[in-house]
Design a protein around this motif. Structure first.
Motif, short mmCIF file in Angstrom:
data_model
loop_
_atom_site.label_atom_id
_atom_site.label_comp_id
_atom_site.label_asym_id
_atom_site.label_seq_id
_atom_site.Cartn_x
_atom_site.Cartn_y
_atom_site.Cartn_z
N HIS A 1 0.84 -1.19 0.00
CA HIS A 1 0.00 0.00 0.00
C HIS A 1 0.88 1.25 0.00
O HIS A 1 1.29 1.72 1.06
N PRO A 2 1.18 1.81 -1.15
CA PRO A 2 1.96 3.03 -1.18
C PRO A 2 1.20 4.16 -0.48
O PRO A 2 -0.03 4.17 -0.43
N LYS A 3 1.95 5.11 0.05
CA LYS A 3 1.36 6.30 0.67
C LYS A 3 1.71 7.50 -0.19
O LYS A 3 2.88 7.73 -0.50
N VAL A 4 0.70 8.25 -0.59
CA VAL A 4 0.89 9.42 -1.44
C VAL A 4 0.44 10.64 -0.65
O VAL A 4 -0.72 10.73 -0.24
N GLU A 5 1.38 11.57 -0.44
CA GLU A 5 1.06 12.79 0.30
C GLU A 5 0.38 13.80 -0.61
O GLU A 5 0.35 13.64 -1.84
N ALA A 6 -0.17 14.85 -0.02
CA ALA A 6 -0.96 15.84 -0.77
C ALA A 6 -0.16 16.48 -1.90
O ALA A 6 -0.72 16.80 -2.95
N ASP A 7 1.16 16.62 -1.74
CA ASP A 7 1.98 17.23 -2.80
C ASP A 7 2.37 16.24 -3.89
O ASP A 7 3.06 16.59 -4.84
N GLY A 8 1.93 14.98 -3.76
CA GLY A 8 2.22 13.96 -4.77
C GLY A 8 3.43 13.10 -4.46
O GLY A 8 3.70 12.13 -5.17
N THR A 9 4.17 13.41 -3.38
CA THR A 9 5.29 12.57 -2.98
C THR A 9 4.77 11.19 -2.59
O THR A 9 3.80 11.08 -1.83
N MET A 10 5.39 10.13 -3.11
CA MET A 10 4.95 8.78 -2.82
C MET A 10 6.04 8.02 -2.09
O MET A 10 7.23 8.13 -2.42
N VAL A 45 4.51 -8.40 6.24
CA VAL A 45 4.31 -6.99 6.58
C VAL A 45 3.51 -6.42 5.41
O VAL A 45 4.03 -6.28 4.31
N HIS A 46 2.26 -6.12 5.66
CA HIS A 46 1.32 -5.80 4.58
C HIS A 46 1.19 -4.31 4.32
O HIS A 46 0.84 -3.91 3.21
N ASP A 47 1.45 -3.48 5.33
CA ASP A 47 1.18 -2.05 5.19
C ASP A 47 2.14 -1.27 6.09
O ASP A 47 2.86 -1.85 6.91
N PHE A 48 2.17 0.01 5.93
CA PHE A 48 2.95 0.92 6.77
C PHE A 48 2.23 2.26 6.77
O PHE A 48 1.16 2.40 6.17
N VAL A 49 2.78 3.23 7.47
CA VAL A 49 2.14 4.54 7.54
C VAL A 49 3.23 5.61 7.55
O VAL A 49 4.37 5.34 7.94
N LEU A 110 -1.92 -6.92 12.38
CA LEU A 110 -2.61 -5.88 11.65
C LEU A 110 -2.39 -6.07 10.17
O LEU A 110 -1.38 -6.62 9.74
N PHE A 111 -3.38 -5.63 9.40
CA PHE A 111 -3.24 -5.59 7.95
C PHE A 111 -3.10 -4.15 7.47
O PHE A 111 -2.30 -3.86 6.60
N HIS A 112 -3.92 -3.23 8.01
CA HIS A 112 -4.00 -1.89 7.44
C HIS A 112 -3.90 -0.78 8.47
O HIS A 112 -4.51 -0.84 9.52
N PHE A 113 -3.13 0.24 8.10
CA PHE A 113 -3.04 1.48 8.86
C PHE A 113 -4.03 2.49 8.28
O PHE A 113 -4.41 2.39 7.11
N GLY A 114 -4.38 3.48 9.09
CA GLY A 114 -5.19 4.59 8.61
C GLY A 114 -4.29 5.76 8.26
O GLY A 114 -4.02 6.04 7.10
N ASN A 115 -3.74 6.44 9.28
CA ASN A 115 -2.93 7.62 9.06
C ASN A 115 -2.03 7.84 10.27
O ASN A 115 -2.21 7.20 11.31
N ALA A 116 -1.07 8.74 10.12
CA ALA A 116 -0.19 9.14 11.23
C ALA A 116 0.12 10.61 11.12
O ALA A 116 0.14 11.17 10.02
N LEU A 177 -14.35 -3.73 12.20
CA LEU A 177 -14.21 -2.99 10.94
C LEU A 177 -12.89 -3.33 10.27
O LEU A 177 -12.07 -4.07 10.79
N GLU A 178 -12.68 -2.76 9.11
CA GLU A 178 -11.42 -2.90 8.37
C GLU A 178 -11.32 -1.78 7.34
O GLU A 178 -12.24 -0.99 7.19
N PHE A 179 -10.21 -1.75 6.64
CA PHE A 179 -9.91 -0.85 5.53
C PHE A 179 -10.04 0.64 5.90
O PHE A 179 -10.84 1.37 5.33
N PRO A 180 -9.21 1.12 6.85
CA PRO A 180 -9.26 2.54 7.22
C PRO A 180 -8.69 3.43 6.13
O PRO A 180 -7.75 3.06 5.44
N ARG A 181 -9.28 4.61 5.99
CA ARG A 181 -8.81 5.61 5.00
C ARG A 181 -8.98 7.00 5.58
O ARG A 181 -9.90 7.25 6.35
#
Length: 196
Positions: A1-10, A45-49, A110-116, A177-181
C-alpha cells in the motif's frame, strides 16, 4: 500500500524476511531515494504509515515454517503465529533512511493502517488490530476456495509514540471494521476524520 502525500510525494516499501527496502518517489514519478536495511523478521508486513517526519512499520510475530512450505503447503498455510514474542515498531526518518529506531509492543496482528501525524516529537497513528493470525490462516484460504467465511473481529486501535522517552501507549475501540482511509489531502498530516 503506497502512501501518497498531498503534494504527490509517494513512499513505498518491500520486505525480504529480515530486510526492508524503502522508496521515495517525486510527484513526477522519479525515484528520489531508496534504502535497504535489516529489520525485525516477520513473514508478512502488509502495510505501513507515514507521518510528517517518519515512516512507521509494525512487524507482527509471524514465522514462515520452511519445512511446511517445502512440503507443498501454501505460503499462507506455512505462516505460524508466535504470540509469546512481541511486535516490533520500526520508526525510520524520512529525511535519512539510515536513521531509525525499534520499539516493542505486545503481540498483535494488523493488515492496514489509517494515518499518522506528529507534533512535539510524539507520533499518533491508527490501524486495525486483530489478536493473531487466525483470520489470515483460516479466512483467506476459504475465500480463495469460494467458501463463506466468518472472521474474528478486527477493531480500531491507536498508538501514541513518544520519541523523547521511547514509550508507546495504545488505546482501542470495540467496533468490528477494516480498511481505514483518510482524505488524501491529509495523508501524513493531522486528520480529524477516519473512514472504515
Amino acid at each position: 500500500h503506497p502512501k501518497v502525500e498531498a503534494d504527490g510525494t509517494m513512499w513505498n516499501f518491500g520486505t525480504m524476511l529480515d530486510k526492508v527496502v524503502m522508496y521515495q518517489f517525486s510527484p513526477q514519478g522519479k525515484l528520489v531515494k531508496h534504502h535497504v536495511m535489516k529489520c525485525p523478521r516477520s513473514a508478512m508486513v502488509h502495510d505501513f504509515v507515514v507521518s510528517q517526519k517518519h515512516l512507521i512499520f509494525i512487524f507482527s510475530p509471524i514465522a514462515l515454517n520452511m519445512d511446511l512450505l517445502h512440503s507443498g503447503r501454501s505460503m499462507v498455510n506455512s505462516m505460524e503465529w508466535k504470540g509469546n514474542e512481541s511486535s516490533k515498531v520500526l520508526i525510520v526518518e524520512k529525511a535519512d533512511f539510515t536513521k531509525s529506531r525499534i520499539l516493542e509492543i505486545p503481540a498483535l496482528m494488523l493488515f492496514h493502517f489509517g494515518n499518522a501525524w506528529e507534533e512535539n516529537n510524539v507520533i499518533r497513528l491508527d490501524f486495525v488490530k486483530s489478536e493473531d493470525l487466525r483470520n489470515f490462516n483460516t479466512w483467506m484460504p476459504k475465500i480463495m476456495r469460494g467458501e463463506d467465511v466468518t472472521s474474528e473481529p478486527s477493531t480500531p486501535a491507536f498508538l501514541t509514540i513518544d520519541l523523547n522517552r521511547n514509550k508507546i501507549s495504545m488505546t482501542e475501540r470495540s467496533e468490528t471494521l477494516e480498511f481505514p482511509r483518510v482524505d488524501p489531502r491529509v495523508v501524513g498530516q493531522r486528520n480529524q476524520f477516519l473512514y472504515y
